[in-house]
Design a protein around this motif. Structure first.
Motif, mmCIF file in Angstrom:
data_model
loop_
_atom_site.group_PDB
_atom_site.id
_atom_site.type_symbol
_atom_site.label_atom_id
_atom_site.label_comp_id
_atom_site.label_asym_id
_atom_site.label_seq_id
_atom_site.Cartn_x
_atom_site.Cartn_y
_atom_site.Cartn_z
ATOM 1 N N ASN A 84 0.812 -1.216 0.000
ATOM 2 C CA ASN A 84 0.000 0.000 0.000
ATOM 3 C C ASN A 84 0.848 1.268 0.000
ATOM 4 O OD1 ASN A 84 -2.503 -1.357 0.069
ATOM 5 N ND2 ASN A 84 -2.336 -1.647 2.279
ATOM 6 N N GLU A 85 2.163 1.120 0.092
ATOM 7 C CA GLU A 85 3.046 2.286 0.156
ATOM 8 C C GLU A 85 3.877 2.456 -1.111
ATOM 9 O OE1 GLU A 85 4.493 3.072 4.565
ATOM 10 O OE2 GLU A 85 4.828 0.965 4.012
ATOM 11 N N VAL A 86 3.568 1.717 -2.150
ATOM 12 C CA VAL A 86 4.321 1.854 -3.395
ATOM 13 C C VAL A 86 3.356 1.967 -4.574
ATOM 14 C CG1 VAL A 86 6.349 0.593 -2.579
ATOM 15 C CG2 VAL A 86 4.521 -0.639 -3.765
ATOM 16 N N ARG A 87 3.836 2.597 -5.609
ATOM 17 C CA ARG A 87 3.119 2.673 -6.882
ATOM 18 C C ARG A 87 4.082 2.159 -7.954
ATOM 19 N NH1 ARG A 87 -1.282 5.565 -9.242
ATOM 20 N NH2 ARG A 87 -0.929 6.027 -11.463
ATOM 21 N N VAL A 88 3.644 1.167 -8.721
ATOM 22 C CA VAL A 88 4.480 0.550 -9.757
ATOM 23 C C VAL A 88 3.899 0.938 -11.113
ATOM 24 C CG1 VAL A 88 5.484 -1.599 -10.607
ATOM 25 C CG2 VAL A 88 4.907 -1.368 -8.181
ATOM 26 N N GLU A 89 4.749 1.442 -12.011
ATOM 27 C CA GLU A 89 4.259 1.995 -13.274
ATOM 28 C C GLU A 89 5.116 1.572 -14.462
ATOM 29 O OE1 GLU A 89 2.422 6.256 -11.763
ATOM 30 O OE2 GLU A 89 4.487 6.183 -12.485
ATOM 31 N N LEU A 90 4.454 1.406 -15.594
ATOM 32 C CA LEU A 90 5.102 1.295 -16.897
ATOM 33 C C LEU A 90 5.030 2.663 -17.551
ATOM 34 C CD1 LEU A 90 6.152 -0.174 -19.507
ATOM 35 C CD2 LEU A 90 3.725 -0.607 -20.029
ATOM 36 N N ILE A 93 9.978 3.161 -26.783
ATOM 37 C CA ILE A 93 10.909 2.864 -25.693
ATOM 38 C C ILE A 93 10.102 2.904 -24.394
ATOM 39 C CG2 ILE A 93 12.993 3.682 -26.836
ATOM 40 C CD1 ILE A 93 12.746 6.296 -25.370
ATOM 41 N N TYR A 94 10.612 2.216 -23.382
ATOM 42 C CA TYR A 94 9.840 2.117 -22.153
ATOM 43 C C TYR A 94 10.762 1.994 -20.949
ATOM 44 C CZ TYR A 94 10.965 -2.858 -21.988
ATOM 45 O OH TYR A 94 11.650 -4.050 -21.908
ATOM 46 N N GLY A 95 10.190 2.199 -19.797
ATOM 47 C CA GLY A 95 10.867 1.970 -18.535
ATOM 48 C C GLY A 95 9.837 1.555 -17.501
ATOM 49 N N ILE A 96 10.288 0.929 -16.446
ATOM 50 C CA ILE A 96 9.410 0.529 -15.351
ATOM 51 C C ILE A 96 9.947 1.178 -14.081
ATOM 52 C CG2 ILE A 96 8.518 -1.404 -13.995
ATOM 53 C CD1 ILE A 96 8.924 -3.102 -16.563
ATOM 54 N N ARG A 97 9.062 1.761 -13.303
ATOM 55 C CA ARG A 97 9.511 2.485 -12.125
ATOM 56 C C ARG A 97 8.627 2.173 -10.925
ATOM 57 N NH1 ARG A 97 7.838 8.691 -13.891
ATOM 58 N NH2 ARG A 97 5.571 8.491 -13.561
ATOM 59 N N ILE A 98 9.235 2.314 -9.754
ATOM 60 C CA ILE A 98 8.522 2.171 -8.485
ATOM 61 C C ILE A 98 8.731 3.457 -7.690
ATOM 62 C CG2 ILE A 98 8.317 0.863 -6.344
ATOM 63 C CD1 ILE A 98 9.387 -1.554 -7.744
ATOM 64 N N LEU A 99 7.657 3.990 -7.145
ATOM 65 C CA LEU A 99 7.713 5.200 -6.336
ATOM 66 C C LEU A 99 7.005 4.946 -5.009
ATOM 67 C CD1 LEU A 99 6.568 6.068 -9.486
ATOM 68 C CD2 LEU A 99 7.445 8.247 -8.650
#
Length: 234
Positions: free
Chosen positions: A158-164, A210-216
């Protein structure tokens, strides 16, 4: 500063081809050459091309299109309404929420911010699988699918957001007009200590991507979920 938003190809002219160059001298040279070409090859001929009645019909047509397309959108009434709806009202509503019970939620958010940086450093992306991308290209309506396993460390899901983050590259191989797809938690592998996320992007056009995956880190009371400046990229 708004011409890129206001220009519709029929209400005026745009300098350059929307390209940005890393070298400022090159940028100035290309923009100035484009300006002179537009003035010489388009603006002046259009203005001085007159009908039998002495009227520059194409020029008048463009003037009318400019008034019709620009005035309704770029005016003080619209600006103030947008400021109220998108800035002042949300801030007032947020202030009302965080100030209840002697600023209980504001204090909780401040305490969370103090500790989240060190806790976020324990988050790791263990593996990632993608499918649907052919080389670096997608065709219209192709699905680009992503799966990844994340070790959340001292954070909860619940404390992270995962995004493409995906889009077409510009001249410097940066993503222009990126699309952001929130990846959803699909399972937890407790034996491996991994939380599994997945999501997909459907191409709205064909071309190179092009793409990346990130976690915030994420908290429901953040004003912007990117505001902490903390992110893991792959």
């Amino acid at each position: 500063g708004w011409w890129a938003e206001g220009f519709n190809e029929n209400n005026g002219w745009a300098i350059g081809q929307g390209r940005e160059y890393p070298n400022m001298e090159t940028q100035n040279l290309m923009d100035s050459q484009s300006l002179y070409d537009i003035l010489e090859d388009i603006v002046a001929p259009m203005y001085y091309k007159r009908s039998n009645e002495g009227i520059s019909e194409e020029w008048v047509k463009m003037m009318k299109e400019s008034i019709k397309s620009i005035v309704p959108a770029f005016n003080t009434h619209r600006m103030l309404k947008q400021y109220y709806e998108k800035l002042y009202l949300p801030v007032a509503q947020r202030a009302n929420v965080v100030s209840t019970n002697k600023y209980e939620r504001a204090k909780a958010l401040a305490a969370w911010k103090l500790k989240v940086s060190s806790r976020f450093s324990t988050v790791h992306i263990k593996w990632c699988r993608v499918k649907g991308l052919r080389g670096n290209s997608l065709k219209l309506s192709d699905n680009f699918e992503v799966e990844l396993g994340v070790e959340l460390g001292k954070l909860t899901d619940n404390e992270v957001r995962v995004e493409l983050v995906i889009g077409e590259p510009d001249e410097r191989e940066f993503v222009k007009n990126p699309m952001i797809v929130a990846l959803k938690k699909v399972a937890t592998d407790e034996a491996k200590g991994e939380t599994l996320y997945s999501g997909k992007y459907q191409a709205a056009r064909s071309g190179k991507f092009i793409y990346g995956i990130r976690i915030l880190p994420w908290h429901p009371d953040l004003l912007r979920y990117q505001e902490l400046g903390l992110v893991h990229w792959i």
